[in-house]
Design an enzyme around this catalytic site. Sequence first.
Site, mmCIF file in Angstrom:
data_model
loop_
_atom_site.group_PDB
_atom_site.id
_atom_site.type_symbol
_atom_site.label_atom_id
_atom_site.label_comp_id
_atom_site.label_asym_id
_atom_site.label_seq_id
_atom_site.Cartn_x
_atom_site.Cartn_y
_atom_site.Cartn_z
ATOM 1 N N SER A 89 51.680 -41.935 44.508
ATOM 2 C CA SER A 89 52.894 -41.224 44.105
ATOM 3 C C SER A 89 52.684 -39.904 43.357
ATOM 4 C CB SER A 89 53.745 -42.158 43.233
ATOM 5 O OG SER A 89 53.098 -42.379 41.999
ATOM 6 N N THR A 137 61.751 -40.301 48.263
ATOM 7 C CA THR A 137 61.866 -39.270 47.227
ATOM 8 C C THR A 137 62.638 -38.050 47.728
ATOM 9 O OG1 THR A 137 60.517 -37.621 46.054
ATOM 10 C CG2 THR A 137 59.546 -38.557 48.002
ATOM 11 N N ASP A 138 63.191 -37.283 46.790
ATOM 12 C CA ASP A 138 63.867 -36.036 47.178
ATOM 13 C C ASP A 138 62.867 -34.973 47.642
ATOM 14 O OD1 ASP A 138 62.703 -35.427 44.719
ATOM 15 O OD2 ASP A 138 64.559 -34.750 43.761
ATOM 16 N N GLU A 139 61.564 -35.208 47.370
ATOM 17 C CA GLU A 139 60.570 -34.174 47.684
ATOM 18 C C GLU A 139 60.415 -33.955 49.187
ATOM 19 O OE1 GLU A 139 57.095 -34.263 45.163
ATOM 20 O OE2 GLU A 139 58.166 -35.320 43.586
ATOM 21 N N TYR A 179 51.670 -35.360 49.447
ATOM 22 C CA TYR A 179 52.477 -36.513 49.016
ATOM 23 C C TYR A 179 53.818 -36.547 49.755
ATOM 24 C CZ TYR A 179 55.933 -39.010 46.156
ATOM 25 O OH TYR A 179 56.971 -39.822 45.742
ATOM 26 N N LYS A 183 55.385 -39.216 52.535
ATOM 27 C CA LYS A 183 56.642 -39.955 52.336
ATOM 28 C C LYS A 183 57.624 -39.642 53.466
ATOM 29 C CE LYS A 183 57.780 -42.275 49.331
ATOM 30 N NZ LYS A 183 57.612 -43.738 49.074
ATOM 31 N N ARG A 310 50.240 -25.337 40.090
ATOM 32 C CA ARG A 310 49.941 -26.311 41.147
ATOM 33 C C ARG A 310 50.040 -25.606 42.495
ATOM 34 N NH1 ARG A 310 54.005 -31.301 41.154
ATOM 35 N NH2 ARG A 310 52.453 -32.359 39.871
#
Length: 373
Positions: A89, A137-139, A179, A183, A310
């Site tokens: 995660s 996730t919203d990502e 990530y 997802k 990042r």
Amino acid sequence: MEFKRSIVITGGAGFIGSHVVRLFVNKYPEYKIINLDKLTYAGNLANLKDIESAPNYRFVKMDICDFEAFYQLMQDEHIDGIIHLAAESHVDRSIKDPFTFARTNVMGTLSLLQAAKLYWESLPEHYEGKRFYHISTDEVYGALELTHPEGKANDFSAHEVYGDDFFVETTKYNPHSPYSASKASSDHFVRAFHDTYGMPTVVTNCSNNYGPYQFPEKLIPLFINNIRHRKPLPVYGKGENVRDWLYVEDHARAIDLIFHEGKVAETYNIGGFNEWKNIDIIKVVINTVDRLLGRKEGEDMDLITYVTDRAGHDLRYAIDSRKLKAELGWEPCLQFEEGIEKTVKWYLENQEWMDNITSGEYEKYYEEMYADR
Ligand code: NAD
Ligand code: TYD
């Protein structure tokens, strides 16, 4: 004892999973709750000490990629519901090691889906009364622009003022990090199992969670611990990225509601209209920790250290959860101020939990991660 339902919660030893397991074990004594977790670095059975001897709770140490073992478990326990949270995660880890993310998040999810399909299709009632609930996730939606001031806590009318610049359920997937790409891929597999085989699936996409038991590589627990020990607070880039924060127990309540009442094949976005620039939330955390430790409020502001950004850092996430409110009546219970106060208090009062995690392996990981910046 005969149980009314038999439900597997994957990733139940992790941050959000442990809150979901606790809620289900306490609220539904008539259900058998099986916590399936590999216990990676992020899994910690100490998160569930208070319910570990409940008669309706069982822990199974298992890798979600182990198809045979999971298929056997489905048969042995007559599983009729799966709430799937197990995942790698952390975005920063995915940048260093994307393969682990593809293995667990994509192949692991596919393995669970295939085992559930084989078992449920072998039963006389097939998919009736069954549910595969995938937590995402919203990502997966990518990133939004900075279009309005942040900090609109629990304001479900924000869109009326600021337009539709939020993630809705139909927003096109556009993941940027390994990530979120993993997802997104797992979400597609879950929907494909509904569309192809008729499996009763549901998917939710939630914004950033905060609260007790979060692994201290994520922003809020990491910073609380660093402030306590007066260590530098590594703020990525200019600290201007925006995240939409939800208290973890509000997420767990939404999961309970959607597991029971969500429509098959639907997607629901979960979020509290609670956007904060990183630097602003960091200041709130510093003030709160200082006050609760009896230090002068703001005394630790000089720990803020701007570091290399990042890679591929998404600028803004913001969830529109009006569909969930309109269809199922869910809203967050906690205002952000209350939530952050509870959270900081919890970490300060549970220093032993934190110390057990931050010793040994983690220390090495963190030193390396920090040295890279
Ligand atoms: P976490 O990292 O704290 O916990 C993950 C859990 O999964 C751990 O207990 C770990 O041991 C377990 N796990 C990992 N790989 C496994 C494997 N191969 N087999 C079995 N178990 C394995 O994560 P979290 O923050 O609690 O997130 C839970 C879920 O919610 C994830 O699917 C995540 O994508 C999603 N989510 C998280 C957030 C957030 O802000 N934390 C927001 C939205 C969605
Ligand atoms: P994080 O908790 O890792 O969640 P996510 O990346 O899934 O949103 O990070 C939240 C925000 O805080 C994100 O914009 C990255 C930033 N951040 C820092 O500035 N410093 C840090 O040490 C960490 C862990 C995160």
